[in-house]
Design a protein around this motif. Structure first.
Motif, short mmCIF file in Angstrom:
data_model
loop_
_atom_site.label_atom_id
_atom_site.label_comp_id
_atom_site.label_asym_id
_atom_site.label_seq_id
_atom_site.Cartn_x
_atom_site.Cartn_y
_atom_site.Cartn_z
N GLY A 1 0.86 -1.17 0.00
CA GLY A 1 0.00 0.00 0.00
C GLY A 1 0.90 1.22 0.00
N VAL A 2 0.48 2.28 -0.68
CA VAL A 2 1.32 3.46 -0.83
C VAL A 2 0.51 4.72 -0.55
N LEU B 1 -13.32 4.75 -1.73
CA LEU B 1 -12.93 3.44 -1.21
C LEU B 1 -13.58 2.31 -2.00
N ALA B 2 -14.83 2.49 -2.40
CA ALA B 2 -15.50 1.47 -3.21
C ALA B 2 -14.77 1.28 -4.54
N TYR B 3 -14.38 2.38 -5.15
CA TYR B 3 -13.66 2.33 -6.42
C TYR B 3 -12.30 1.64 -6.24
N THR B 4 -11.56 2.02 -5.18
CA THR B 4 -10.25 1.44 -4.91
C THR B 4 -10.35 -0.06 -4.67
N GLY B 5 -11.36 -0.47 -3.88
CA GLY B 5 -11.53 -1.88 -3.58
C GLY B 5 -11.82 -2.72 -4.81
N ARG B 6 -12.63 -2.19 -5.69
CA ARG B 6 -12.96 -2.93 -6.91
C ARG B 6 -11.77 -2.99 -7.86
N LEU B 7 -10.96 -1.93 -7.89
CA LEU B 7 -9.73 -1.98 -8.68
C LEU B 7 -8.79 -3.07 -8.16
N ARG B 8 -8.83 -3.29 -6.86
CA ARG B 8 -8.00 -4.32 -6.24
C ARG B 8 -8.59 -5.72 -6.40
N ALA C 1 -5.03 2.98 0.98
CA ALA C 1 -3.81 2.18 0.96
C ALA C 1 -3.92 0.91 1.79
N LEU C 2 -4.79 0.92 2.81
CA LEU C 2 -4.94 -0.23 3.70
C LEU C 2 -6.06 -1.17 3.29
N LEU C 3 -6.91 -0.76 2.38
CA LEU C 3 -8.15 -1.48 2.10
C LEU C 3 -7.92 -2.94 1.72
N HIS C 4 -6.88 -3.22 0.96
CA HIS C 4 -6.62 -4.59 0.50
C HIS C 4 -5.70 -5.36 1.45
N ASN C 5 -5.44 -4.78 2.64
CA ASN C 5 -4.65 -5.43 3.68
C ASN C 5 -3.25 -5.81 3.17
N PRO C 6 -2.44 -4.81 2.79
CA PRO C 6 -1.12 -5.09 2.24
C PRO C 6 -0.16 -5.62 3.30
N ARG C 7 0.89 -6.28 2.85
CA ARG C 7 1.93 -6.78 3.77
C ARG C 7 2.90 -5.68 4.14
#
Length: 275
Positions: free
Chosen positions: A100-101, A118-125, A169-175
């Motif tokens: 996440g950046v 956030l909805a847009y970012t999550g769907r992109l992910r 940046a955190l929505l997809h739970n990055p490492r």
């Protein structure tokens, strides 16, 4: 209850892991020039996993350029970067799913509301819609943005923009989470909220890498630090190792980067004088 010292936090996390983990980020021979200007001069770094890592240095040290190359936003002239064992330039899809950046000078889709962003970012992910909605609701609540979730991002304050950017940046739970000056221009209340979320995130075993030139903030947050100046790494290690015998990280930093007191002001005899 008083907060545990940073060195104690490092030992606790290492003990919890039960074994030394491979580095979250490995940088080898990284170079970047802009014309005749050398921004990053062949640095080598291994950033430990599961810790709060600070990349510190004065303005112009090369911190932002380094983070941009490490996260795949800027191609280096030479060198290699691995994140979680994956080469940033040879395996970019695997890397981007793991990071996440939150860059400096964050640009957002300003005509979306916070919730829509956030909805847009999550769907992109590639996250399922229901999972995006669940995570977005939790992040908005924890970051104190629930009351502004339907407000357009263009109307957000600086602190709110930082928080919605962090949520994205955190929505997809990055490492590994990379942050470039995450507290700059942020009010104390928003800064405390962001800090609490980041501390919860690293406590789960994830890694935060953030750049800053505010030593007091780094000393209060970080477990491990790399000091950068003029495109080179001047020191690296735990806070205790970098601080050495200096009374504070600030004092050690000033010595490492070659700062000096400068002129005493005798050439400014007119300043503040009688008019």
């Amino acid at each position: 209850m008083a907060e545990a010292p940073a060195d104690a936090r490092t030992e606790d996390r290492a003990g919890a892991a039960g074994a030394v983990q491979p580095p979250a980020v490995r940088v080898q021979g990284l170079w970047k020039r802009f014309g005749e200007q050398v921004a990053v001069a062949g640095i080598d770094l291994e950033l430990p996993a599961g810790q709060f890592v600070g990349l510190v240095g004065p303005n112009g040290a090369g911190k932002t350029t380094t983070l941009s190359m490490v996260t795949g936003l800027l191609r280096p002239d030479s060198g290699r970067v691995e994140i979680d064992g994956h080469d940033v330039w040879q395996d970019p899809v695997a890397v981007k799913s793991r990071i996440g950046v939150l860059p400096e000078g964050l640009r957002l889709f300003e005509r979306l509301s916070g919730r829509e962003l956030l909805a847009y970012t999550g769907r992109l992910r590639g996250l399922p819609g229901e999972e995006v909605d669940r995570r977005a609701a939790q992040l908005l609540d924890v970051l104190d943005l629930a009351g502004s979730q339907h407000k357009l991002v263009v109307d957000y304050s600086t602190g709110m923009r930082k928080k919605i950017g962090l949520a994205s940046a955190l929505l997809h739970n990055p490492r590994v989470l990379f942050l470039d000056e995450p507290f700059e221009g942020v009010d104390p209340v928003s800064a405390q909220t962001i800090r609490g979320v980041l501390e919860r995130y690293t406590a789960s075993g994830a890694t935060v890498v953030f750049s800053s030139h505010v030593m007091e903030l780094v000393e209060s947050l970080c477990d491990w630090v790399a000091v950068m100046a003029a495109g080179r790494i001047r020191a690296r290690g735990t806070l205790a190792e970098v601080r050495g015998d200096a009374p504070s990280l600030q004092a050690a930093f000033l010595e490492l980067v070659g700062a000096h007191a400068g002129a005493s002001g005798q050439d400014l005899e007119w300043l503040g004088g009688a008019r």
